[in-house]
Design a protein around this motif. Sequence first.
Motif, PDB file in Angstrom:
ATOM      1  N   GLU A   1     -16.144  39.103 -18.873  1.00  0.00           N
ATOM      2  CA  GLU A   1     -16.421  37.780 -18.456  1.00  0.00           C
ATOM      3  C   GLU A   1     -16.822  37.465 -16.981  1.00  0.00           C
ATOM      4  O   GLU A   1     -17.867  36.591 -17.053  1.00  0.00           O
ATOM      5  N   GLN A   2     -16.140  38.020 -16.105  1.00  0.00           N
ATOM      6  CA  GLN A   2     -16.871  37.915 -14.802  1.00  0.00           C
ATOM      7  C   GLN A   2     -18.144  38.421 -14.604  1.00  0.00           C
ATOM      8  O   GLN A   2     -19.088  37.660 -14.105  1.00  0.00           O
ATOM      9  N   VAL A   3     -18.438  39.424 -15.227  1.00  0.00           N
ATOM     10  CA  VAL A   3     -19.697  40.345 -14.978  1.00  0.00           C
ATOM     11  C   VAL A   3     -20.825  39.491 -15.937  1.00  0.00           C
ATOM     12  O   VAL A   3     -21.949  39.369 -15.555  1.00  0.00           O
ATOM     13  N   SER A   4     -20.402  39.148 -16.976  1.00  0.00           N
ATOM     14  CA  SER A   4     -21.445  38.426 -17.897  1.00  0.00           C
ATOM     15  C   SER A   4     -21.865  37.189 -17.168  1.00  0.00           C
ATOM     16  O   SER A   4     -22.941  36.572 -17.349  1.00  0.00           O
ATOM     17  N   ALA A   5     -20.894  36.400 -16.655  1.00  0.00           N
ATOM     18  CA  ALA A   5     -21.337  35.068 -15.944  1.00  0.00           C
ATOM     19  C   ALA A   5     -22.055  35.034 -14.902  1.00  0.00           C
ATOM     20  O   ALA A   5     -22.776  33.991 -14.664  1.00  0.00           O
ATOM     21  N   ALA A   6     -22.433  36.418 -14.271  1.00  0.00           N
ATOM     22  CA  ALA A   6     -23.375  36.774 -13.452  1.00  0.00           C
ATOM     23  C   ALA A   6     -24.679  37.012 -14.065  1.00  0.00           C
ATOM     24  O   ALA A   6     -25.656  37.204 -13.192  1.00  0.00           O
ATOM     25  N   GLY A   7     -24.788  37.174 -15.249  1.00  0.00           N
ATOM     26  CA  GLY A   7     -26.086  37.264 -16.109  1.00  0.00           C
ATOM     27  C   GLY A   7     -26.370  38.556 -16.619  1.00  0.00           C
ATOM     28  O   GLY A   7     -27.433  39.025 -17.139  1.00  0.00           O
ATOM     29  N   CYS A   8     -24.951  39.498 -16.699  1.00  0.00           N
ATOM     30  CA  CYS A   8     -25.336  40.952 -17.560  1.00  0.00           C
ATOM     31  C   CYS A   8     -24.933  40.470 -19.056  1.00  0.00           C
ATOM     32  O   CYS A   8     -23.828  39.980 -19.398  1.00  0.00           O
ATOM     33  N   ASN A   9     -25.913  40.742 -20.076  1.00  0.00           N
ATOM     34  CA  ASN A   9     -25.688  40.499 -21.462  1.00  0.00           C
ATOM     35  C   ASN A   9     -25.325  41.619 -22.274  1.00  0.00           C
ATOM     36  O   ASN A   9     -25.124  41.545 -23.382  1.00  0.00           O
ATOM     37  N   SER A  10     -25.621  42.722 -21.748  1.00  0.00           N
ATOM     38  CA  SER A  10     -25.336  44.001 -22.490  1.00  0.00           C
ATOM     39  C   SER A  10     -24.449  45.035 -21.668  1.00  0.00           C
ATOM     40  O   SER A  10     -24.521  45.362 -20.530  1.00  0.00           O
ATOM     41  N   PHE A  11     -23.316  45.382 -22.408  1.00  0.00           N
ATOM     42  CA  PHE A  11     -22.460  46.493 -21.985  1.00  0.00           C
ATOM     43  C   PHE A  11     -22.288  47.421 -22.813  1.00  0.00           C
ATOM     44  O   PHE A  11     -22.300  47.500 -24.066  1.00  0.00           O
ATOM     45  N   THR A  12     -22.430  48.691 -22.170  1.00  0.00           N
ATOM     46  CA  THR A  12     -22.231  49.797 -23.035  1.00  0.00           C
ATOM     47  C   THR A  12     -20.895  50.197 -22.715  1.00  0.00           C
ATOM     48  O   THR A  12     -20.319  50.600 -21.385  1.00  0.00           O
ATOM     49  N   ILE A  13     -19.927  50.439 -23.647  1.00  0.00           N
ATOM     50  CA  ILE A  13     -18.609  50.599 -23.556  1.00  0.00           C
ATOM     51  C   ILE A  13     -18.172  51.941 -24.179  1.00  0.00           C
ATOM     52  O   ILE A  13     -18.416  52.358 -25.054  1.00  0.00           O
ATOM     53  N   HIS A  14     -17.956  52.924 -22.745  1.00  0.00           N
ATOM     54  CA  HIS A  14     -17.352  54.263 -23.375  1.00  0.00           C
ATOM     55  C   HIS A  14     -15.955  53.922 -23.623  1.00  0.00           C
ATOM     56  O   HIS A  14     -15.220  53.750 -22.880  1.00  0.00           O
ATOM     57  N   ALA A  15     -15.657  54.338 -24.922  1.00  0.00           N
ATOM     58  CA  ALA A  15     -14.452  53.734 -25.448  1.00  0.00           C
ATOM     59  C   ALA A  15     -13.290  54.719 -25.152  1.00  0.00           C
ATOM     60  O   ALA A  15     -12.274  55.253 -26.093  1.00  0.00           O
TER      61      ALA A  15
END
Length: 342
Positions: free
Chosen positions: A157-171
């Motif tokens: 949430e904090q990072v997307s609020a800054a404008g990052c819309n794509s996250f690669t999640i190493h699960a």
Amino acid sequence: MAESIGGPNRRLSVAPMMDYTDRHARYLLRLISRHTLLYTEMVTSAALLHGEVSRLLEYNREEHPLALQVGGSDPAEMAVAARLAAAYGYDEININVGCPSDRVQAGRFGACLMREPETVAECVDAMRAAAPLPVTVKTRIGVDEHDSYESLCDFVEQVSAAGCNSFTIHARKAWLKGLSPRENREVPPLDYARAHRLKRDYPQLQIVLNGGVTDLGQACEQLRHVDGVMIGRAAYHNPWLLAEADARVFARPHAVAPTRSETLAAYAEYCARQQAGGVPLAHMTRHLMGLAQGLPGARRFRRTLSEGVRRPRATAALIDEAWAAVGPLGSQSMPAGAAGKL
């Protein structure tokens, strides 16, 4: 699925891997798949400020779509990295928030930044202001005891609020102490369900799953739950698994998968050009070791390459020699004299 998010198509990508995904490996992978997104090895923001930028950022134009992965935590330095990435024509810039190595921790970046979402957000904000490139983040599902779903959501949430819309999640979570980087890729259990839940809870974001996927069948299964899949060492050690990626993953039914012989002939030509420019042949042939995987003569192929490259005057014709060592399949299917002319 979050299809409207800008930048390259991330349905399938090959992970950034230190000592593996250099420009020669990426050229080889691009010969096999036209659409799979490729990533550079991680480059630190400090290296870009103080090192030889052209050596760190130059690549072959054929490698597109191509993303630059950067490690750092200083917003001003990361902004410079973003400007350089844009100037060199990269399609995306990615922040490493997943590497657990001691060296990376000492530089205050990588997985330890999962504890500092505000720092990552500041970097994203500065990078987006500095250059018109998509800024993405590659992260883990948690770090040490800081591994609840709620803490992952807070980070996103904090990072997307800054404008990052794509996250690669190493699960997998990362252990910053007690496990080596290799053990951190294997020991912490995979938790695909957490990545799937993240996509359900944040449908506006693009979620790319990384970790444990070793073939296109598994990738296609995961694409029922997430927007993209990133494959790591499986794609390096068996690059031929990407041969049908364009048709199966990117829905290009008329895409014609290359043959191994065609790929080797094209790569031999590339090696000859690079060798003429001073690149040691061994720097390029090392990426071919998995290309014959699954074939009866795979061991002979690898041995011919590894022994032949030590010869003082070895040339790219060695690739033709190694392919012929596979047996009838190699000698019959490689275009006649394709590498032998080099």
